[in-house]
Design an enzyme around this catalytic site. Structure first.
Site, mmCIF file in Angstrom:
data_model
loop_
_atom_site.group_PDB
_atom_site.id
_atom_site.type_symbol
_atom_site.label_atom_id
_atom_site.label_comp_id
_atom_site.label_asym_id
_atom_site.label_seq_id
_atom_site.Cartn_x
_atom_site.Cartn_y
_atom_site.Cartn_z
ATOM 1 N N SER A 36 1.586 -7.673 -0.777
ATOM 2 C CA SER A 36 2.441 -8.547 0.036
ATOM 3 C C SER A 36 1.918 -9.969 0.151
ATOM 4 O O SER A 36 2.687 -10.892 0.425
ATOM 5 C CB SER A 36 2.661 -7.949 1.413
ATOM 6 O OG SER A 36 1.474 -7.947 2.165
ATOM 7 N N THR B 156 1.511 -4.392 4.242
ATOM 8 C CA THR B 156 1.401 -4.689 5.669
ATOM 9 C C THR B 156 0.805 -6.067 5.956
ATOM 10 O O THR B 156 0.975 -6.592 7.051
ATOM 11 C CB THR B 156 0.523 -3.634 6.361
ATOM 12 O OG1 THR B 156 -0.761 -3.632 5.727
ATOM 13 C CG2 THR B 156 1.145 -2.261 6.279
ATOM 14 N N ASP B 157 0.115 -6.637 4.955
ATOM 15 C CA ASP B 157 -0.585 -7.899 5.223
ATOM 16 C C ASP B 157 0.352 -8.999 5.701
ATOM 17 O O ASP B 157 -0.068 -9.890 6.442
ATOM 18 C CB ASP B 157 -1.319 -8.385 3.964
ATOM 19 C CG ASP B 157 -2.518 -7.509 3.621
ATOM 20 O OD1 ASP B 157 -2.857 -6.614 4.416
ATOM 21 O OD2 ASP B 157 -3.104 -7.713 2.540
ATOM 22 N N THR C 64 0.816 -1.224 0.000
ATOM 23 C CA THR C 64 0.000 0.000 0.000
ATOM 24 C C THR C 64 0.842 1.263 0.000
ATOM 25 O O THR C 64 0.472 2.271 -0.612
ATOM 26 C CB THR C 64 -0.924 -0.014 1.239
ATOM 27 O OG1 THR C 64 -1.821 -1.117 1.113
ATOM 28 C CG2 THR C 64 -1.741 1.256 1.367
HETATM 29 N N1 GLU Z 1 -3.106 -3.266 3.598
HETATM 30 C C1 GLU Z 1 -2.116 -3.886 2.796
HETATM 31 C C2 GLU Z 1 -0.881 -2.980 2.733
HETATM 32 O O1 GLU Z 1 -0.777 -2.237 3.629
HETATM 33 C C3 GLU Z 1 -2.672 -4.329 1.489
HETATM 34 C C4 GLU Z 1 -1.789 -4.901 0.483
HETATM 35 C C5 GLU Z 1 -0.461 -5.510 0.859
HETATM 36 O O2 GLU Z 1 -0.285 -6.030 1.943
HETATM 37 O O3 GLU Z 1 0.421 -5.470 -0.011
HETATM 38 O O4 GLU Z 1 -0.033 -2.925 1.931
#
Ligand code: GLU
Length: 325
Positions: A56, A88-89, A13
């Protein structure tokens, strides 16, 4: 002397931009991210490289191992610290795997964003700046791989994502954060008593370790499927202190006769107990049947440690000891 920080961008993200078809998707590169905080990184020589541009959930452990190799090379080439930006995932898994693959004195700091640059109040720039400051600091040296989010510093071992969209999603439920960043200064008043063990990345990749959910009223279809075609190992995300429906206990015991089965909890914090509950399907029953308590690790992290141990040829005694530590 100017500190040098190497940023490796993997997507997520923090690097997402709106798509014509709707939603956001990875689109920005490492230079874009670093450029957005250049006004505040004076005194730190920041270089960026984009290694991947992925959500991710699609990052593989082999790709994380490549990041570990690049981090080691950057430290060998004189970087004072390394920052990894990603989605973050899966930060809790990436950071823990990096921690088990690296034993650098230079800080390795993983960060990301909960709000994309195109949303109101994006947290990516503040997180990246705090991560760069942490990576450049003497305070964070030798503390293992860290996760910096929301001005808090977490260890890879304990950090977890516990909210789907809030900027305060990252917490360390069992141990708390070990430090913080305020007014650009890094404070690390706590650090783990023992470093994490270090593993070499296996040339053949990691063996398959299946994460098995363990809800109430589970009919056992998945355990029977695993018995019919066992992977290299299983981590059971059991209820509470390490509990499963009583009718599943014998099936899980049969599985543990064939492959290592680690007993973790879905509770979100706290270690798997060993000697409190004696009912059928309790932690005492399951460990008597051969399941191995995950100790302080939650199921996603236990899955990574078990895979690395199996790749390293660990026998049962070593696996038990590793989770006991
Ligand atoms: N909420 C996630 C992020 O912060 C969504 C996608 C991911 O993990 O790449 O990036």
């Amino acid at each position: 002397m100017t500190s040098k920080v190497q940023v490796f961008a993997l997507g997520g993200t923090i690097a997402m931009a709106p798509r014509r078809e709707g939603g956001v998707a990875p689109g920005l590169n490492g230079d874009d991210l670093v450029g957005a905080v250049a006004a505040w990184t004076g005194g730190i020589d920041v270089a960026a490289e984009t290694l991947f541009s992925l959500p991710s959930a699609s990052l593989t452990f082999a790709q994380v191992a490549q990041v570990a190799a690049r981090a080691r090379a950057a430290a060998d080439a004189g970087a004072s610290g390394i920052v990894v930006t990603q989605g973050t995932d899966t930060i809790e898994e990436t950071a823990f795997l990096l921690d088990l693959l690296l034993d650098l004195d230079a800080p390795v700091v993983v960060t990301g964003a909960m709000r994309a640059p195109s949303q109101a109040g994006p947290d990516g720039p503040a997180n990246l700046l705090a991560a760069i400051q942490t990576a450049a600091s003497d305070e964070a040296r030798g503390a293992g791989v860290l996760v910096v989010f929301n001005d808090e510093i977490h260890t890879a071992r304990f950090v977890a994502k516990r909210h789907t969209h809030k900027p305060s999603a990252f917490v360390s439920p069992l141990a708390g954060p070990i430090g913080w960043i305020a007014e650009g200064r890094v404070h690390v008043p706590l650090r783990p008593a023992r470093p994490a063990p270090t593993f070499a990345w296996p040339a053949a990749g990691l063996p398959e370790v299946v994460l098995l959910a363990g809800p109430p009223d589970d009919g056992g279809r998945l355990v029977r499927a695993l018995l019919a075609d066992p992977p290299a190992g299983v981590v059971l995300q059991a209820m509470g202190a390490g509990h499963t429906p009583r009718h599943l206990a014998p099936l899980l015991g049969d599985l543990a006769d064939r492959i290592p089965v680690v007993l973790a909890s879905r509770a979100g914090a706290g270690q798997t107990l060993r000697q409190t509950y004696g009912f059928d399907g309790s932690e005492i029953d399951l460990t008597r049947r051969g399941l191995i308590p995950a100790g302080m690790l939650d199921a996603p992290k236990a899955r990574i440690l078990l895979a690395l141990l199996l790749a390293d040829g660990a026998d049962r005694a070593r696996i038990v000891a590793a989770f006991d530590d």
